[in-house]
Scaffold this motif. Structure first.
Motif, PDB file in Angstrom:
ATOM      1  N   ALA A  44       0.842  -1.204   0.000  1.00 24.23           N
ATOM      2  CA  ALA A  44       0.000   0.000   0.000  1.00 24.23           C
ATOM      3  C   ALA A  44       0.878   1.255   0.000  1.00 24.23           C
ATOM      4  O   ALA A  44       0.627   2.209  -0.751  1.00 24.23           O
ATOM      5  CB  ALA A  44      -0.925  -0.007   1.209  1.00 24.23           C
ATOM      6  N   MET A  45       1.921   1.253   0.823  1.00 18.83           N
ATOM      7  CA  MET A  45       2.802   2.433   0.891  1.00 18.83           C
ATOM      8  C   MET A  45       3.599   2.599  -0.397  1.00 18.83           C
ATOM      9  O   MET A  45       3.802   3.718  -0.877  1.00 18.83           O
ATOM     10  CB  MET A  45       3.783   2.323   2.070  1.00 18.83           C
ATOM     11  CG  MET A  45       3.120   2.295   3.417  1.00 18.83           C
ATOM     12  SD  MET A  45       2.108   3.770   3.675  1.00 18.83           S
ATOM     13  CE  MET A  45       1.030   3.182   4.979  1.00 18.83           C
ATOM     14  N   GLY A  54       8.806  11.438   0.458  1.00 20.82           N
ATOM     15  CA  GLY A  54       8.223  10.571  -0.562  1.00 20.82           C
ATOM     16  C   GLY A  54       9.224   9.514  -1.017  1.00 20.82           C
ATOM     17  O   GLY A  54       8.839   8.484  -1.566  1.00 20.82           O
ATOM     18  N   TRP A  55      10.490   9.774  -0.800  1.00 23.05           N
ATOM     19  CA  TRP A  55      11.522   8.785  -1.139  1.00 23.05           C
ATOM     20  C   TRP A  55      12.083   8.118   0.102  1.00 23.05           C
ATOM     21  O   TRP A  55      12.389   6.927   0.102  1.00 23.05           O
ATOM     22  CB  TRP A  55      12.655   9.453  -1.917  1.00 23.05           C
ATOM     23  CG  TRP A  55      12.183   9.978  -3.231  1.00 23.05           C
ATOM     24  CD1 TRP A  55      12.001  11.284  -3.584  1.00 23.05           C
ATOM     25  CD2 TRP A  55      11.782   9.193  -4.352  1.00 23.05           C
ATOM     26  NE1 TRP A  55      11.517  11.355  -4.864  1.00 23.05           N
ATOM     27  CE2 TRP A  55      11.379  10.095  -5.360  1.00 23.05           C
ATOM     28  CE3 TRP A  55      11.729   7.820  -4.614  1.00 23.05           C
ATOM     29  CZ2 TRP A  55      10.923   9.662  -6.611  1.00 23.05           C
ATOM     30  CZ3 TRP A  55      11.278   7.396  -5.852  1.00 23.05           C
ATOM     31  CH2 TRP A  55      10.885   8.309  -6.825  1.00 23.05           C
ATOM     32  N   LEU A  56      12.262   8.909   1.165  1.00 27.64           N
ATOM     33  CA  LEU A  56      12.895   8.344   2.364  1.00 27.64           C
ATOM     34  C   LEU A  56      12.032   7.270   3.014  1.00 27.64           C
ATOM     35  O   LEU A  56      12.519   6.188   3.357  1.00 27.64           O
ATOM     36  CB  LEU A  56      13.189   9.465   3.372  1.00 27.64           C
ATOM     37  CG  LEU A  56      13.780   8.984   4.697  1.00 27.64           C
ATOM     38  CD1 LEU A  56      15.162   8.372   4.488  1.00 27.64           C
ATOM     39  CD2 LEU A  56      13.866  10.120   5.706  1.00 27.64           C
ATOM     40  N   VAL A  57      10.749   7.562   3.190  1.00 19.81           N
ATOM     41  CA  VAL A  57       9.895   6.624   3.927  1.00 19.81           C
ATOM     42  C   VAL A  57       9.819   5.246   3.242  1.00 19.81           C
ATOM     43  O   VAL A  57      10.066   4.231   3.888  1.00 19.81           O
ATOM     44  CB  VAL A  57       8.501   7.242   4.222  1.00 19.81           C
ATOM     45  CG1 VAL A  57       7.540   6.203   4.768  1.00 19.81           C
ATOM     46  CG2 VAL A  57       8.655   8.394   5.192  1.00 19.81           C
ATOM     47  N   PRO A  58       9.539   5.186   1.928  1.00 18.34           N
ATOM     48  CA  PRO A  58       9.557   3.842   1.315  1.00 18.34           C
ATOM     49  C   PRO A  58      10.893   3.134   1.529  1.00 18.34           C
ATOM     50  O   PRO A  58      10.932   1.938   1.807  1.00 18.34           O
ATOM     51  CB  PRO A  58       9.332   4.126  -0.167  1.00 18.34           C
ATOM     52  CG  PRO A  58       8.617   5.425  -0.196  1.00 18.34           C
ATOM     53  CD  PRO A  58       9.133   6.215   0.964  1.00 18.34           C
ATOM     54  N   SER A  59      11.999   3.864   1.431  1.00 19.47           N
ATOM     55  CA  SER A  59      13.297   3.187   1.513  1.00 19.47           C
ATOM     56  C   SER A  59      13.561   2.618   2.897  1.00 19.47           C
ATOM     57  O   SER A  59      14.423   1.766   3.052  1.00 19.47           O
ATOM     58  CB  SER A  59      14.431   4.125   1.092  1.00 19.47           C
ATOM     59  OG  SER A  59      14.836   4.919   2.173  1.00 19.47           O
ATOM     60  N   GLU A  60      12.836   3.075   3.906  1.00 17.54           N
ATOM     61  CA  GLU A  60      13.139   2.547   5.237  1.00 17.54           C
ATOM     62  C   GLU A  60      12.092   1.562   5.763  1.00 17.54           C
ATOM     63  O   GLU A  60      12.282   0.991   6.830  1.00 17.54           O
ATOM     64  CB  GLU A  60      13.357   3.691   6.235  1.00 17.54           C
ATOM     65  CG  GLU A  60      12.172   4.610   6.400  1.00 17.54           C
ATOM     66  CD  GLU A  60      12.476   5.843   7.241  1.00 17.54           C
ATOM     67  OE1 GLU A  60      13.644   6.136   7.523  1.00 17.54           O
ATOM     68  OE2 GLU A  60      11.500   6.514   7.624  1.00 17.54           O
ATOM     69  N   ILE A  61      11.021   1.355   5.023  1.00 19.15           N
ATOM     70  CA  ILE A  61       9.994   0.456   5.575  1.00 19.15           C
ATOM     71  C   ILE A  61       9.962  -0.934   4.951  1.00 19.15           C
ATOM     72  O   ILE A  61       9.288  -1.817   5.464  1.00 19.15           O
ATOM     73  CB  ILE A  61       8.569   1.059   5.465  1.00 19.15           C
ATOM     74  CG1 ILE A  61       8.230   1.343   4.005  1.00 19.15           C
ATOM     75  CG2 ILE A  61       8.411   2.283   6.333  1.00 19.15           C
ATOM     76  CD1 ILE A  61       6.775   1.722   3.805  1.00 19.15           C
ATOM     77  N   GLU A  84       4.603   6.308  12.517  1.00 23.13           N
ATOM     78  CA  GLU A  84       5.854   7.069  12.621  1.00 23.13           C
ATOM     79  C   GLU A  84       7.042   6.105  12.527  1.00 23.13           C
ATOM     80  O   GLU A  84       7.052   5.070  13.185  1.00 23.13           O
ATOM     81  CB  GLU A  84       5.884   7.825  13.958  1.00 23.13           C
ATOM     82  CG  GLU A  84       7.122   8.675  14.170  1.00 23.13           C
ATOM     83  CD  GLU A  84       7.310   9.727  13.082  1.00 23.13           C
ATOM     84  OE1 GLU A  84       6.477  10.631  12.964  1.00 23.13           O
ATOM     85  OE2 GLU A  84       8.306   9.633  12.332  1.00 23.13           O
ATOM     86  N   THR A  85       8.025   6.465  11.699  1.00 22.15           N
ATOM     87  CA  THR A  85       9.190   5.580  11.554  1.00 22.15           C
ATOM     88  C   THR A  85      10.465   6.235  12.069  1.00 22.15           C
ATOM     89  O   THR A  85      11.542   5.665  11.956  1.00 22.15           O
ATOM     90  CB  THR A  85       9.386   5.189  10.074  1.00 22.15           C
ATOM     91  OG1 THR A  85       9.353   6.376   9.281  1.00 22.15           O
ATOM     92  CG2 THR A  85       8.311   4.239   9.597  1.00 22.15           C
ATOM     93  N   GLU A 122      13.842  -3.457  12.871  1.00 21.81           N
ATOM     94  CA  GLU A 122      12.758  -3.606  13.852  1.00 21.81           C
ATOM     95  C   GLU A 122      11.471  -2.967  13.354  1.00 21.81           C
ATOM     96  O   GLU A 122      10.505  -2.794  14.096  1.00 21.81           O
ATOM     97  CB  GLU A 122      13.173  -2.962  15.170  1.00 21.81           C
ATOM     98  CG  GLU A 122      14.125  -3.853  15.953  1.00 21.81           C
ATOM     99  CD  GLU A 122      14.883  -3.068  16.989  1.00 21.81           C
ATOM    100  OE1 GLU A 122      14.309  -2.116  17.536  1.00 21.81           O
ATOM    101  OE2 GLU A 122      16.057  -3.404  17.229  1.00 21.81           O
ATOM    102  N   MET A 123      11.460  -2.625  12.081  1.00 22.77           N
ATOM    103  CA  MET A 123      10.324  -1.888  11.527  1.00 22.77           C
ATOM    104  C   MET A 123       9.024  -2.689  11.654  1.00 22.77           C
ATOM    105  O   MET A 123       7.948  -2.109  11.729  1.00 22.77           O
ATOM    106  CB  MET A 123      10.613  -1.566  10.053  1.00 22.77           C
ATOM    107  CG  MET A 123       9.899  -0.370   9.513  1.00 22.77           C
ATOM    108  SD  MET A 123      10.120   1.123  10.495  1.00 22.77           S
ATOM    109  CE  MET A 123      11.667   1.766   9.882  1.00 22.77           C
TER     110      MET A 123
END
Ligand code: BGC
Length: 517
Positions: free
Chosen positions: A285-286, A409-416, A476-477, A484-485
């Motif tokens: 979804a993300m 918009g780029w950082l969040v996908p790369s960390e989840i 929140e990430t 540990e996500m």
């Protein structure tokens, strides 16, 4: 894309390593990757607002703009070929990033970077010497192919070369270099437009050859990453390369983690079908929604067409190009604010604050334009205060984007994304982004003509939807180690129903080791 960086992990391990010359040069090359992408985003709008360029290539637009007083201001730029000039690049980038992901994996990052550099160079050359519309579009397509290769490999290269402590910062650093590229393009357009004889646009378009050369040469002289060497079965070479890159002898810990991560990813046979499993629903979804919403903020209406837009709403040629420079400066500065604040204030705060800020500005700009231009698109004389207010609110809007949806918009996908779906999920993110970048570029001028000032309300509507989405669905990430996500989904009111069966097991416990393919 500034996509592949991995935020610093929280594994508690400290790999030794210095900021060596290798790493420094890597950063410079990576910056060129972002710069050239930004340059291509920013350059077309200015060029398409230049009269000499329109006269040579898009005479019907030129005529509409100058001779035909019956054409509403909203519609003077409405031309499918003109739009194609801007948007063809994104479609080409989408296609080539799919090919590039295989080249990068099988032949190494350097080869993809080399292809990227060469294609950029060819594209800039064809554009700079263009004699007909087809040459312009061919040039943009070549540039797009280059972007597909460079954006796929450069961020990856970067995150594998960088000491892990710097990965998160470098991720947004790539976005920063995109914004600098946009700004450089705007500034050059402003000056080149003044060249007597009206051939300045050739310099604007051909100028992309400079960063293209730097990437090409960089890809020839830089070493391949240790991760890529291991992946291609050259482990011994990889160990000594790692020593040279980190500038220390003791690289055993990091090296064995790299080997483990590579082996782990070899076990994943079907990353694409993996992604469809129920437990990855939140990630999928993300991967789709975040890039979709990022583009539906309408930011690229400003980035691609700011001079055209300012021109349409009554600014003179010089004032239009100058206003684009101003929004470009705001874009760069606000991105720095994000670098500073993202780990302090958190992602959600920035997303929501940015959303409210963009919404207010879109409403004000729609009201201003609606009040002056009405529905028939005839403004009469525009007072100075009016122009200042419009530019000011567009700047506040750009700032809101540049510290929220732009970098995040780029950082969040790369960390989840957990390792086992990362390659596939990342491709989804990049592709969705390119598709909607293309779509917005393709329909904007038409929408401006049909929806008039309502265009801004259209994007405002999506800003409301995306802010509600973030509020309810994005956990929140900040400060959560990648491995540990899994726990953020397990404790989420909605997503827990998809992932709870996984509790306690968790692939998220894998050591990431910087493996991002
Ligand atoms: C977006 C681009 C946009 C740029 C503006 C990026 O994050 O992906 O589409 O043009 O930000 O700075």
């Amino acid at each position: 894309m500034p996509a592949a960086g991995i935020a610093p992990g929280g594994s508690g391990k400290e790999y030794p390593g210095n900021l060596t010359p290798f790493v420094t040069v890597t950063c410079i090359v990576a910056a060129m990757g972002g710069l050239i992408f930004g340059y291509d985003i920013g350059i077309s709008g200015g060029v398409t607002s230049m009269d000499s360029f329109l006269r040579d290539f898009f005479p019907s637009v030129y005529r509409k703009k100058h001779a035909d007083a019956t054409v509403s201001q909203y519609c003077q730029y409405d031309s499918q070929t003109l739009t194609m000039f801007t948007s063809s690049l994104y479609l080409a980038a989408l296609l080539s990033s799919i090919v590039a992901s295989t080249v990068t994996r099988v032949f190494g990052r350097k080869l993809s970077m080399l292809f990227g550099g060469l294609l950029f160079f060819a594209g800039a050359l064809v554009n700079g010497f263009a004699k007909a519309v087809w040459m312009l579009i061919l040039g943009r397509i070549l540039l797009g192919f280059g972007i597909g290769f460079a954006n796929q490999s450069v961020p990856l290269y970067l995150s594998e070369m960088a000491p892990y402590r710097y990965r998160g910062a470098l991720n947004i650093g790539f976005q920063l270099s995109i914004t600098v590229g946009i700004l450089v393009a705007n500034v050059l357009n402003f000056f080149f437009n003044k060249i007597a004889g009206g051939w300045g646009w050739r310099l604007s378009l051909g100028g992309a050859m400079v960063p293209a050369l730097i990437i090409t040469v960089g890809s020839l002289v830089l070493p391949d990453t240790p991760n890529s060497m291991i992946e291609r079965g050259r482990a011994d070479e990889a160990r000594s390369a790692l020593r040279r890159i980190r500038g220390v002898d003791d690289v055993d810990d990091e090296f064995s983690d790299l080997v483990a991560a590579t082996e782990q990813s070899r076990l994943v046979e079907h990353p694409w079908t993996n992604l469809l499993q129920r437990k990855y629903r939140p990630h999928l979804a993300m991967a789709v929604c975040i890039p979709f919403f990022q583009q539906l903020t309408g930011i690229n209406v400003i980035m691609f067409y700011a001079p055209v837009l300012f021109n349409s709403i009554g600014f003179g040629a010089d004032a239009s190009l100058m206003s684009a420079v101003i929004t470009g400066i705001v874009n760069v500065c606000a991105t720095m604010v994000s670098i500073y604040g993202v780990d302090k204030w958190g992602r959600r705060f920035l997303f929501l604050e940015g959303g409210v800020q963009m919404l207010i500005c879109q409403a004000v700009v729609a009201a201003c334009i609606g009040a002056k231009f009405g529905v028939d698109g005839d403004p009469g004389e525009l007072p100075k205060w009016y122009s200042i207010i419009v530019v000011m609110f567009i700047c506040i809007y750009v700032a809101g984007f540049a510290w929220s949806w732009g970098p995040l918009g780029w950082l969040v996908p790369s960390e989840i994304f957990p390792l086992e779906i990362r390659s596939a999920a990342q491709s989804v993110t990049v592709s969705v982004n390119m598709i909607f970048t293309f779509a917005v570029a393709q329909i904007f001028l038409m929408m401006l003509c049909r929806l008039k000032f309502g265009l801004f309300l259209f994007f405002a509507f999506f800003v409301v939807v995306m802010s509600i989405f973030v509020y309810f669905f994005l956990p929140e990430t900040k400060g959560i180690p990648i491995e540990e996500m899994g726990r953020v989904w397990r404790s989420h009111w909605y997503w827990s129903r998809f992932v709870e069966a996984e509790a306690g097991r968790g692939n998220e416990n894998l050591e990431m080791g910087g493996k991002v393919v």
